[in-house]
Design a protein around this motif. Structure first.
Motif, PDB file in Angstrom:
ATOM      1  N   ARG A 170      -5.183   1.675  -9.220  1.00  0.00           N
ATOM      2  CA  ARG A 170      -5.376   3.038  -8.266  1.00  0.00           C
ATOM      3  C   ARG A 170      -6.478   3.239  -8.301  1.00  0.00           C
ATOM      4  O   ARG A 170      -7.555   2.796  -8.221  1.00  0.00           O
ATOM      5  CB  ARG A 170      -4.668   3.967  -9.391  1.00  0.00           C
ATOM      6  N   LEU A 171      -6.756   3.224  -6.362  1.00  0.00           N
ATOM      7  CA  LEU A 171      -8.028   3.546  -5.755  1.00  0.00           C
ATOM      8  C   LEU A 171      -8.358   4.577  -6.628  1.00  0.00           C
ATOM      9  O   LEU A 171      -7.980   5.967  -6.386  1.00  0.00           O
ATOM     10  CB  LEU A 171      -7.940   3.236  -5.107  1.00  0.00           C
ATOM     11  N   ALA A 172     -10.033   5.077  -5.745  1.00  0.00           N
ATOM     12  CA  ALA A 172     -10.362   6.287  -5.825  1.00  0.00           C
ATOM     13  C   ALA A 172      -9.646   7.091  -4.023  1.00  0.00           C
ATOM     14  O   ALA A 172      -9.186   7.162  -3.737  1.00  0.00           O
ATOM     15  CB  ALA A 172     -11.862   5.992  -5.331  1.00  0.00           C
ATOM     16  N   PRO A 173      -9.702   8.576  -4.894  1.00  0.00           N
ATOM     17  CA  PRO A 173      -9.260   9.691  -3.836  1.00  0.00           C
ATOM     18  C   PRO A 173      -9.618   9.377  -2.286  1.00  0.00           C
ATOM     19  O   PRO A 173     -11.448   8.481  -2.822  1.00  0.00           O
ATOM     20  CB  PRO A 173      -9.269  10.845  -4.649  1.00  0.00           C
TER      21      PRO A 173
ATOM     22  N   VAL B 137       0.792  12.131  -9.976  1.00  0.00           N
ATOM     23  CA  VAL B 137       2.063  10.589  -9.271  1.00  0.00           C
ATOM     24  C   VAL B 137       1.085   9.344  -9.140  1.00  0.00           C
ATOM     25  O   VAL B 137       2.299   8.597  -9.569  1.00  0.00           O
ATOM     26  CB  VAL B 137       2.541  11.676  -8.132  1.00  0.00           C
ATOM     27  N   ALA B 138       0.231   9.095  -8.629  1.00  0.00           N
ATOM     28  CA  ALA B 138      -0.298   7.386  -8.867  1.00  0.00           C
ATOM     29  C   ALA B 138       0.185   7.155 -10.158  1.00  0.00           C
ATOM     30  O   ALA B 138       0.963   6.037 -10.219  1.00  0.00           O
ATOM     31  CB  ALA B 138      -1.780   7.716  -8.465  1.00  0.00           C
TER      32      ALA B 138
ATOM     33  N   ILE C  83       0.357  -1.040  -0.254  1.00  0.00           N
ATOM     34  CA  ILE C  83       0.262  -0.063  -0.127  1.00  0.00           C
ATOM     35  C   ILE C  83       1.265   1.080  -0.087  1.00  0.00           C
ATOM     36  O   ILE C  83       1.945   1.327   0.857  1.00  0.00           O
ATOM     37  CB  ILE C  83      -0.547   0.282   1.220  1.00  0.00           C
ATOM     38  N   CYS C  84       0.904   2.578  -0.815  1.00  0.00           N
ATOM     39  CA  CYS C  84       1.387   3.691  -1.329  1.00  0.00           C
ATOM     40  C   CYS C  84       0.629   4.957  -1.377  1.00  0.00           C
ATOM     41  O   CYS C  84      -0.039   4.550  -3.013  1.00  0.00           O
ATOM     42  CB  CYS C  84       2.904   3.356  -1.781  1.00  0.00           C
ATOM     43  N   ASN C  85      -0.023   5.337  -0.466  1.00  0.00           N
ATOM     44  CA  ASN C  85      -0.518   6.941  -0.666  1.00  0.00           C
ATOM     45  C   ASN C  85       0.381   7.953  -2.064  1.00  0.00           C
ATOM     46  O   ASN C  85       1.229   7.892  -1.381  1.00  0.00           O
ATOM     47  CB  ASN C  85      -1.021   7.292   0.264  1.00  0.00           C
ATOM     48  N   CYS C  86      -0.721   8.401  -2.596  1.00  0.00           N
ATOM     49  CA  CYS C  86       0.113   9.019  -3.307  1.00  0.00           C
ATOM     50  C   CYS C  86      -0.951  10.832  -2.872  1.00  0.00           C
ATOM     51  O   CYS C  86      -2.056  10.448  -3.308  1.00  0.00           O
ATOM     52  CB  CYS C  86      -0.072   8.858  -4.731  1.00  0.00           C
TER      53      CYS C  86
ATOM     54  N   GLU D 149      -5.948  12.055  -1.474  1.00  0.00           N
ATOM     55  CA  GLU D 149      -4.962  11.458  -1.484  1.00  0.00           C
ATOM     56  C   GLU D 149      -5.471  10.137  -2.515  1.00  0.00           C
ATOM     57  O   GLU D 149      -6.490   9.443  -2.136  1.00  0.00           O
ATOM     58  CB  GLU D 149      -3.996  10.043  -0.464  1.00  0.00           C
ATOM     59  N   VAL D 150      -4.340   9.410  -3.294  1.00  0.00           N
ATOM     60  CA  VAL D 150      -4.405   8.134  -4.129  1.00  0.00           C
ATOM     61  C   VAL D 150      -4.539   7.202  -3.620  1.00  0.00           C
ATOM     62  O   VAL D 150      -3.062   6.983  -4.167  1.00  0.00           O
ATOM     63  CB  VAL D 150      -4.415   8.693  -5.364  1.00  0.00           C
ATOM     64  N   PRO D 151      -5.045   5.807  -3.561  1.00  0.00           N
ATOM     65  CA  PRO D 151      -4.025   4.530  -2.739  1.00  0.00           C
ATOM     66  C   PRO D 151      -3.470   4.159  -3.870  1.00  0.00           C
ATOM     67  O   PRO D 151      -4.109   3.684  -4.996  1.00  0.00           O
ATOM     68  CB  PRO D 151      -5.179   4.090  -2.084  1.00  0.00           C
ATOM     69  N   LEU D 152      -2.586   3.294  -4.031  1.00  0.00           N
ATOM     70  CA  LEU D 152      -2.450   2.127  -5.038  1.00  0.00           C
ATOM     71  C   LEU D 152      -1.982   0.869  -3.940  1.00  0.00           C
ATOM     72  O   LEU D 152      -1.609   0.541  -2.766  1.00  0.00           O
ATOM     73  CB  LEU D 152      -1.173   2.356  -5.158  1.00  0.00           C
TER      74      LEU D 152
END
Length: 115
Positions: free
Chosen positions: A44-47, A25-26, A17-20, A63-66
């Motif tokens: 890439r998940l929803a903000p 950037v995501a 898991i990494c938030n952008c 943020e946009v999670p990966l």
């Protein structure tokens, strides 16, 4: 760098898991990780709205999670790559073990990753 316990998942799959800070950037990080063959797939998940304490203050940010699917063997390389390419001073980079999965998918995942 913290090396995950190799016995945490018998097939070696993990989800990182990494938030952008934003979608651009995501997209850049997701593409870079796949191109480098450090991960097999990135969602890439929803903000989301994140609330956290940073430098003594409570902050809220969109943020946009990966969700990056990779192997324990590749974790250290993924962590290093993300630390180098992520714009945050202290990015969220955490790995969760995959308890089980479709064997064919897990085999594909392992074949796509070259740490």
């Amino acid at each position: 760098m913290n090396t995950p316990d190799q016995s945490a998942t018998p097939h070696g799959a993990v989800v990182i898991i990494c938030n952008c800070p934003d979608a651009a950037v995501a997209d850049r990080l997701a593409a870079g990780l796949v191109e480098a063959r450090l991960v097999a797939c990135v969602n890439r998940l929803a903000p989301v709205r994140s609330t956290y304490r940073w430098e003594g203050r409570i902050e809220t940010a969109e943020e946009v999670p990966l969700l990056a699917k990779t192997t324990l063997a590749a974790y250290a390389a993924v962590e290093e790559w993300l630390s180098t390419h992520h714009p945050y001073t202290l990015p969220e980079i955490i790995a969760l073990p995959v308890a089980a999965g479709l064997p064919a998918y897990l085999a594909w995942l392992g074949n796509e990753v070259n740490p």
